[in-house]
Design a protein around this motif. Structure first.
Motif, short mmCIF file in Angstrom:
data_model
loop_
_atom_site.label_atom_id
_atom_site.label_comp_id
_atom_site.label_asym_id
_atom_site.label_seq_id
_atom_site.Cartn_x
_atom_site.Cartn_y
_atom_site.Cartn_z
N GLY A 164 0.83 -1.20 0.00
CA GLY A 164 0.00 0.00 0.00
C GLY A 164 0.86 1.24 0.00
N LYS A 165 0.21 2.39 0.24
CA LYS A 165 0.93 3.66 0.22
C LYS A 165 1.97 3.70 1.35
CE LYS A 165 -0.20 8.58 -0.05
NZ LYS A 165 0.33 9.16 1.14
N ARG A 166 3.19 4.14 1.03
CA ARG A 166 4.28 4.18 2.01
C ARG A 166 3.93 5.11 3.18
NH1 ARG A 166 6.82 0.41 1.53
NH2 ARG A 166 8.02 0.62 -0.35
N GLN A 167 4.13 4.65 4.41
CA GLN A 167 3.85 5.44 5.61
C GLN A 167 5.20 5.89 6.20
OE1 GLN A 167 0.41 5.68 6.74
NE2 GLN A 167 0.18 4.79 4.69
N ALA A 168 5.49 7.19 6.14
CA ALA A 168 6.82 7.68 6.53
C ALA A 168 7.12 7.47 8.02
CB ALA A 168 6.93 9.16 6.20
N ASP A 169 6.07 7.39 8.85
CA ASP A 169 6.34 7.27 10.30
C ASP A 169 6.28 5.82 10.78
OD1 ASP A 169 3.61 6.87 9.99
OD2 ASP A 169 3.19 7.64 12.00
N MET A 227 -1.88 -4.37 12.45
CA MET A 227 -0.59 -3.69 12.32
C MET A 227 0.36 -4.51 11.44
SD MET A 227 -0.58 -0.76 13.74
CE MET A 227 1.11 -0.26 13.99
N ILE A 228 0.37 -5.83 11.64
CA ILE A 228 1.27 -6.67 10.81
C ILE A 228 0.87 -6.55 9.33
CG2 ILE A 228 2.22 -8.98 10.45
CD1 ILE A 228 1.58 -9.58 13.39
N ARG A 229 -0.43 -6.43 9.09
CA ARG A 229 -0.87 -6.26 7.69
C ARG A 229 -0.24 -5.00 7.07
NH1 ARG A 229 -4.32 -10.29 6.79
NH2 ARG A 229 -5.98 -10.76 8.26
N ARG A 230 0.04 -4.00 7.92
CA ARG A 230 0.59 -2.73 7.40
C ARG A 230 2.10 -2.78 7.19
NH1 ARG A 230 -1.23 1.81 11.40
NH2 ARG A 230 -0.18 3.12 9.88
N CYS A 231 2.74 -3.89 7.56
CA CYS A 231 4.21 -3.99 7.48
C CYS A 231 4.75 -3.64 6.08
CB CYS A 231 4.68 -5.41 7.78
SG CYS A 231 4.85 -5.76 9.51
N GLY A 232 3.99 -3.98 5.06
CA GLY A 232 4.45 -3.76 3.69
C GLY A 232 4.44 -2.30 3.29
N THR A 248 14.13 -14.42 5.99
CA THR A 248 13.86 -13.56 7.14
C THR A 248 12.69 -12.64 6.80
OG1 THR A 248 15.32 -11.81 6.36
CG2 THR A 248 16.31 -13.49 7.80
N ALA A 249 12.05 -12.14 7.85
CA ALA A 249 10.91 -11.23 7.63
C ALA A 249 11.36 -9.98 6.90
CB ALA A 249 10.29 -10.88 8.99
N ALA A 250 12.54 -9.45 7.28
CA ALA A 250 13.02 -8.23 6.63
C ALA A 250 13.25 -8.49 5.14
CB ALA A 250 14.32 -7.76 7.29
N GLY A 251 13.80 -9.66 4.81
CA GLY A 251 14.04 -10.02 3.41
C GLY A 251 12.74 -10.15 2.63
N ILE A 252 11.74 -10.75 3.24
CA ILE A 252 10.44 -10.94 2.58
C ILE A 252 9.80 -9.57 2.30
CG2 ILE A 252 8.07 -11.75 3.00
CD1 ILE A 252 9.41 -14.17 4.46
N LEU A 253 9.85 -8.68 3.30
CA LEU A 253 9.24 -7.35 3.13
C LEU A 253 9.98 -6.54 2.06
CD1 LEU A 253 8.52 -6.63 6.88
CD2 LEU A 253 6.81 -6.96 5.08
N ALA A 254 11.29 -6.74 1.98
CA ALA A 254 12.05 -6.05 0.93
C ALA A 254 11.68 -6.61 -0.45
CB ALA A 254 13.54 -6.21 1.20
N ASP A 255 11.60 -7.94 -0.55
CA ASP A 255 11.32 -8.57 -1.85
C ASP A 255 9.90 -8.28 -2.33
OD1 ASP A 255 13.83 -9.58 -1.81
OD2 ASP A 255 13.26 -11.61 -1.22
N LYS A 256 8.94 -8.41 -1.41
CA LYS A 256 7.54 -8.30 -1.84
C LYS A 256 7.07 -6.85 -1.97
CE LYS A 256 4.55 -11.84 -0.31
NZ LYS A 256 3.86 -12.55 0.78
N PHE A 257 7.56 -5.99 -1.05
CA PHE A 257 6.98 -4.63 -0.99
C PHE A 257 8.02 -3.52 -1.06
CE2 PHE A 257 4.37 -7.52 1.74
CZ PHE A 257 3.27 -7.61 0.89
#
Ligand code: SF4
Length: 455
Positions: A164-169, A227-232, A248-257
């Motif tokens: 979704g839309k990037r959340q800066a905070d 909140m976890i849904r908003r991780c992307g 890793t979770a960080a790797g998945i979030l980088a790859d997918k989103f």
């Protein structure tokens, strides 16, 4: 450089790790309304419950598909379906975290397929609503509790996170296996930078909460699923601990989103904590808040004050790899030489991470990966250490060597207050530093014939 893999003995004797699904159950406990569920024998869930309860001193329900002889031969699909139906009806969880055990992995159960078939079967059942079913593959003959934890956190994020839309905070914090006090402190620090943390997992309330009037089958607390849904959509992911292998979770979030991933050492010690605060400065665009800068100043001042008590002491460090790496770095900055370190984990990166640490004039320590306490005992007899730093499973070795053990990490089941032990950030380092200094002073006092009262 060759990695020291310990002795060639073919079995593990007094393991320096715990079983893989234990780490997964801990991670699943940090998601709001999530019920940990073991696909395998009932004894596995009993062992894991006992271990986690003795550390956290809180009740913990872990469901089981309860294998018997038939399921061990013909597969566990029927048991998994019956077990899931039962827990969905009786617990009404917001999610179920399913971890596999040695037995279900050995017979080759295809749990992903079983879960798909279960969802299809139950689609028309109005009595059962199916929450997210999160599956982590956690054979314990391959890896440690730390690998199980890492895989479960990755599975949580992989199953739930959306873009979704990037959340800066918004910033994803992936904390590694730390205490409830650490989790609260990490949340506090991130909030002090004006950021909103999605701390995944967060078992600080569920495994260190107030007493209840009535038994809660799934206690309050945990990272909200919304909140976890908003991780992307987060501005960044900060993963604490740089030794995990596999996904890793960080790797998945980088790859997918495309969420930028920052991988840092566990923030224990001034240097590692500086990296953590610098990362938050970068994400937030703000300087470190004064209260934390002041804590740093007090910590450095205490290093100076206690230098005469600890300089030149020799330590053995053991436990989870990320804790070992940061603890060795912390000891190097306070003048304690690590002479031997080991972990039951086998990421293959431990020695490399230790070699990167600025040791000053000290010799680098001997590093043993995939170690058990028999290997550690053989290695420890010759190193003339003054203290050990690690979890409670090292007590027998400390007793054998006649030196004190400063308890950190998990499990701590022979001391009280493991949930309140703070390790991370300037504040956590201060508490750990004070404990180390006082342990050495106490030992000096105890073995002195003079009975010093002023040190
Ligand atoms: S059988 Fe495997 S999964 Fe079960 S308790 Fe033992 S090591 Fe853990």
């Amino acid at each position: 450089m060759m990695t020291d893999q310990g002795s060639s003995f073919v079995a593990t004797r007094n393991a320096c790790k715990m079983c893989t699904p234990l780490g997964a159950c801990l991670a699943f406990s940090g998601v709001e309304g999530c019920l940990p569920f073991l696909h395998g024998s009932q004894g596995c869930s009993t062992y894991i419950r006992r271990y986690l309860i003795s550390h956290f001193r809180e009740p913990m329900d872990i469901a089981s598909s309860n294998f018997d002889e038939q399921s061990a031969i013909f597969g566990g699909q029927n048991n998994l379906s019956i077990g899931l139906r039962h827990v969905l009806e009786s617990y009404r969880p917001k999610a179920v975290g399913i971890a596999t055990t040695c037995l279900s992995e050995t017979i080759g159960d295809d749990v992903s397929m079983f879960l798909n078939e279960f969802r299809s079967e139950q689609a028309g059942n109005a009595d059962v609503s199916i929450p997210p079913l999160i599956h982590a593959s956690t054979p314990s003959y391959h890896g440690s509790h730390f690998d199980g934890y890492t895989e479960a956190v990755a599975a949580i994020v992989d199953t739930l996170a959306e873009g979704g839309k990037r959340q800066a905070d918004l910033v994803n914090i992936l904390p590694g296996i730390v205490s409830p006090a650490d989790l609260r402190h990490l949340r506090e620090i991130v909030s002090d930078f004006g950021l909103t943390p999605v701390l995944t997992p967060d078992y600080s309330e569920r495994l260190d909460g107030p007493p209840w009037q009535q038994y809660q089958r799934i206690p309050d607390g945990g990272t909200p699923i919304d909140m976890i849904r908003r991780c992307g959509t987060a501005a960044a992911s900060i993963q604490l601990g740089d030794t995990p292998t596999g996904r890793t979770a960080a790797g998945i979030l980088a790859d997918k989103f495309d969420v930028p991933a920052m991988v840092l050492p566990m923030p224990i010690g001034v240097r590692a904590s500086d990296q953590w605060f610098a990362a938050l400065e970068k994400v937030s665009g703000r300087p470190t808040p004064k209260q934390h800068a002041d804590e740093r100043g007090r910590l450095v001042d205490s290093y100076i004050d206690a230098h005469k008590y600890i300089f030149g002491k020799r330590a053995i460090v053991f436990g989870d790899e990320d804790f070992v790496v940061s603890t060795v770095g912390f000891l190097a900055e306070i003048g304690i030489q690590t002479v031997l370190c080991g972990s039951g984990g086998q990421s293959g990166t431990l020695k490399e991470s230790i070699d990167r640490i600025e040791m000053g004039p000290s010799e680098p320590p001997r590093v043993i990966e995939g170690v058990d306490f028999e290997d550690l005992t053989e290695a420890a007899d010759d190193v003339h250490a003054d203290l050990m730093i690690g979890h409670s499973k090292g007590y027998k070795l400390a007793r054998h060597l006649g030196i004190p053990l400063v308890r950190i990490g998990l499990p701590v089941h022979d001391r009280f207050g493991a949930s309140r032990m703070l390790h991370v950030g300037y504040r956590g380092t201060q508490q750990l530093f004070d404990r180390i200094v006082n342990t050495l002073l106490e030992q000096r006092q105890d073995i002195s014939e003079m009975g010093y009262t002023y040190l």
